[in-house]
Design a protein around this motif. Structure first.
Motif, mmCIF file in Angstrom:
data_model
loop_
_atom_site.group_PDB
_atom_site.id
_atom_site.type_symbol
_atom_site.label_atom_id
_atom_site.label_comp_id
_atom_site.label_asym_id
_atom_site.label_seq_id
_atom_site.Cartn_x
_atom_site.Cartn_y
_atom_site.Cartn_z
ATOM 1 N N LEU A 476 -14.636 -7.959 -2.310
ATOM 2 C CA LEU A 476 -14.051 -9.301 -2.217
ATOM 3 C C LEU A 476 -15.133 -10.368 -2.149
ATOM 4 O O LEU A 476 -14.979 -11.457 -2.721
ATOM 5 C CB LEU A 476 -13.128 -9.391 -1.002
ATOM 6 N N ARG A 492 -7.422 -10.537 -7.928
ATOM 7 C CA ARG A 492 -7.596 -10.556 -6.480
ATOM 8 C C ARG A 492 -6.724 -9.486 -5.810
ATOM 9 O O ARG A 492 -7.176 -8.766 -4.907
ATOM 10 C CB ARG A 492 -7.282 -11.943 -5.935
ATOM 11 N N ARG A 493 -5.478 -9.371 -6.245
ATOM 12 C CA ARG A 493 -4.578 -8.371 -5.660
ATOM 13 C C ARG A 493 -5.069 -6.954 -5.944
ATOM 14 O O ARG A 493 -4.994 -6.071 -5.083
ATOM 15 C CB ARG A 493 -3.165 -8.554 -6.203
ATOM 16 N N GLU A 496 -7.928 -6.230 -3.636
ATOM 17 C CA GLU A 496 -7.472 -6.135 -2.244
ATOM 18 C C GLU A 496 -6.717 -4.838 -1.977
ATOM 19 O O GLU A 496 -6.820 -4.247 -0.893
ATOM 20 C CB GLU A 496 -6.578 -7.323 -1.898
ATOM 21 N N ARG A 497 -5.934 -4.377 -2.933
ATOM 22 C CA ARG A 497 -5.058 -3.226 -2.729
ATOM 23 C C ARG A 497 -5.692 -1.895 -3.118
ATOM 24 O O ARG A 497 -5.025 -0.851 -3.076
ATOM 25 C CB ARG A 497 -3.763 -3.420 -3.518
#
Length: 517
Positions: A476, A492-493, A496-497
């Motif tokens: 990130l 971004r998702r 993050e995941r």
């Protein structure tokens, strides 16, 4: 802020090699003045030149490879002689079998060790070292073969180029070097001379003129020994020249054809086969001195009067008088100023930096700049950066394998100390350094690099990088360095995941923000 970040992303990705991890100022500086950030490098012309310990000139490298080849031959001959007992010399029927059984690799390895002090220094490349707790290799395992002068030189040149691309602030001038080096390409796969000269060719014929005049670059390229060797002009003899009459050999049109088709006028640029033949006659005698140095310093450009076709020549509707070397230089200067050259270069330039389908208005504007400034390449680059089209077009161009690997190294703040990983990655991804399969260079379109099999290989490399470095990196944080607010919600998702940092890093490296320019 999102709008500023988007402009910064365009500045760093379209014109450069992407942001550097750990250099938080890259995006900030690019966002505050995107055009100024990109153009800043154009004001530092000496910054395009590349010097590093161990990098030598083309004649020096030519003499080194000639000496290496001679010593390998001597070692091979000595090995052949030693392999045969004096009291039982081989018969004529046995000699071919004996020659096949000799180990040229063994001879070359022995000579490479003997020449270590005489070779160009390779202060840049560092071999991998054994870890403290690693088990010792089996006693019977042969020691790795030392690099010969050709391999060491190629790796040193590659490392110097990679380090420059990794460390430079924006990378616009380095991108220009890559563009022009691919436009005027040679292939290191041609042979030992081409391989040892590949980096020197770029340093000597491309870099000094990237922000200069196209005509000067054209002359430097076509007179460089690497280009003359790659396209066989040293084999071209004027049919009516003294050498041509004595050796019963004639023209080789390879260089003349590629000058007109690939380097200047382009396909459909108004020339005919007759023009190709005329240009081939005009540049007969353009060669380089061989290992004996009869025409000059071995490995240097020379004009061989005895190989030059005598008499005036008609080219593109103009007669060129018999003035020797000056005849060819005058012809190149006129071709550089031909309207078709301006159109061909402008279209290719925009296609590389903006879109596979270059905006016609931008091509027309750059063509006018090229003509008006007599081929001023700095003016051409400046006009590109000043254009609205270059900033408004979406980032849809797929990064080439070289761009992708360099961008990844920059983001990860990994300054290479050995070129091996990069060279292996480029080979795997189909863009071996300085080694296109033909004189038209590597393709510059999405279709060439976005094929499923190619993307699968990129994913494999991204996964390997993630597995090796992911534990110590926060993906990130890297995403902030790479794109900040311009990063898409989907990217971004995905980061993050991810199930692990290793997977997150691999996903980041495969994201549009890293793959598109």
């Amino acid at each position: 802020m999102a709008r500023d970040s988007q402009a910064a992303l365009v500045a760093l990705n379209r014109f450069g090699f992407g942001a550097r991890g750990g250099a938080s100022g890259d995006l900030i500086n690019a966002a505050s003045d995107p055009r100024g950030f990109v153009k800043a490098e154009l004001g530092r012309p000496n910054g395009v030149l590349l010097e590093a310990p161990g990098l030598q000139s083309t004649p020096q490298l030519g003499q080194a490879v000639f000496a290496y080849q001679d010593q390998v031959k001597q070692a091979r001959d000595a090995a052949a002689k030693a392999a045969v007992p004096t009291e039982a010399q081989p018969t004529a029927e046995q000699k071919p079998v004996l020659r096949r059984n000799l180990s040229l690799n063994a001879a070359a390895t022995e000579i490479a060790g003997q020449m270590a002090e005489a070779k160009p220094a390779d202060n840049l490349a560092k071999p991998d070292t054994m870890q403290p707790n690693a088990a010792a290799p089996p006693a019977a395992k042969p020691a790795p073969q030392p690099l010969n002068v050709i391999q060491k030189t190629f790796r040193a040149e590659a490392l110097a180029r990679l380090q420059r691309a990794t460390l430079v602030e924006c990378g616009f001038t380095e991108r220009l070097v890559v563009f022009w080096s691919n436009h005027f390409c040679i292939s290191a796969g041609k042979g030992e001379l081409a391989r040892i000269w590949a980096g020197a060719f770029e340093r000597e014929a491309i870099r000094p003129h990237v922000l200069g005049r196209f005509a000067d670059m054209l002359k430097a390229v076509e007179q460089h020994p690497a280009m003359l060797f790659f396209l066989d002009n040293q084999q071209s003899l004027g049919p009516d020249s003294r050498a041509g009459q004595n050796r019963k050999r004639g023209l080789n049109e390879n260089l003349a054809r590629e000058i007109m088709e690939l380097h200047t006028l382009g396909v459909g640029g108004g020339y005919t086969q007759s023009d190709v033949t005329s240009l081939a006659r005009i540049i007969t005698g353009w060669t380089f001195a061989g290992r004996q140095g009869q025409l000059g310093t071995p490995g240097s450009f020379v004009f061989n009067t005895n190989a030059h076709q005598p008499g005036a020549q008609m080219l593109l509707g103009k007669s060129y008088e018999a003035t020797g070397l000056a005849q060819g230089e005058a012809a190149l200067a006129d071709i550089a100023r031909h309207p078709s050259t301006a159109n061909f270069i402008a279209a290719k330039f925009v296609r590389h930096f903006v879109a596979d389908e270059p905006p016609p208005a931008l091509v027309a504007r750059l063509r006018e700049i090229f003509v008006k400034t007599d081929g001023d390449l700095k003016a051409l680059a400046t006009a590109l950066v000043d254009s609205d089209e270059a900033w408004k077009a979406p980032l849809t161009k797929m990064r080439s394998p070289y761009d992708f690997l360099v961008a990844s190294g920059r983001l990860l703040a990994r300054v290479p100390e050995d070129p091996g990983r990069y060279l292996n990655g480029l080979n795997l991804l189909g863009q071996p350094l300085w080694s296109p399969s033909g004189p038209n260079g590597f393709a510059d379109t999405n279709a060439a690099w976005a094929a499923p099999e190619g993307m699968k290989l990129r994913l494999d490399i991204a996964a390997q990088i993630g597995a090796r470095l992911g534990n110590n990196i926060d993906p990130l944080d890297l995403l902030e360095f790479a794109a900040a607010d311009a990063a898409s919600i989907e990217t971004r998702r995905a980061v993050e995941r991810a199930e692990s940092r290793q997977q997150a890093l691999a996903l980041l490296l495969m994201s549009p923000e890293m793959q598109r320019r």
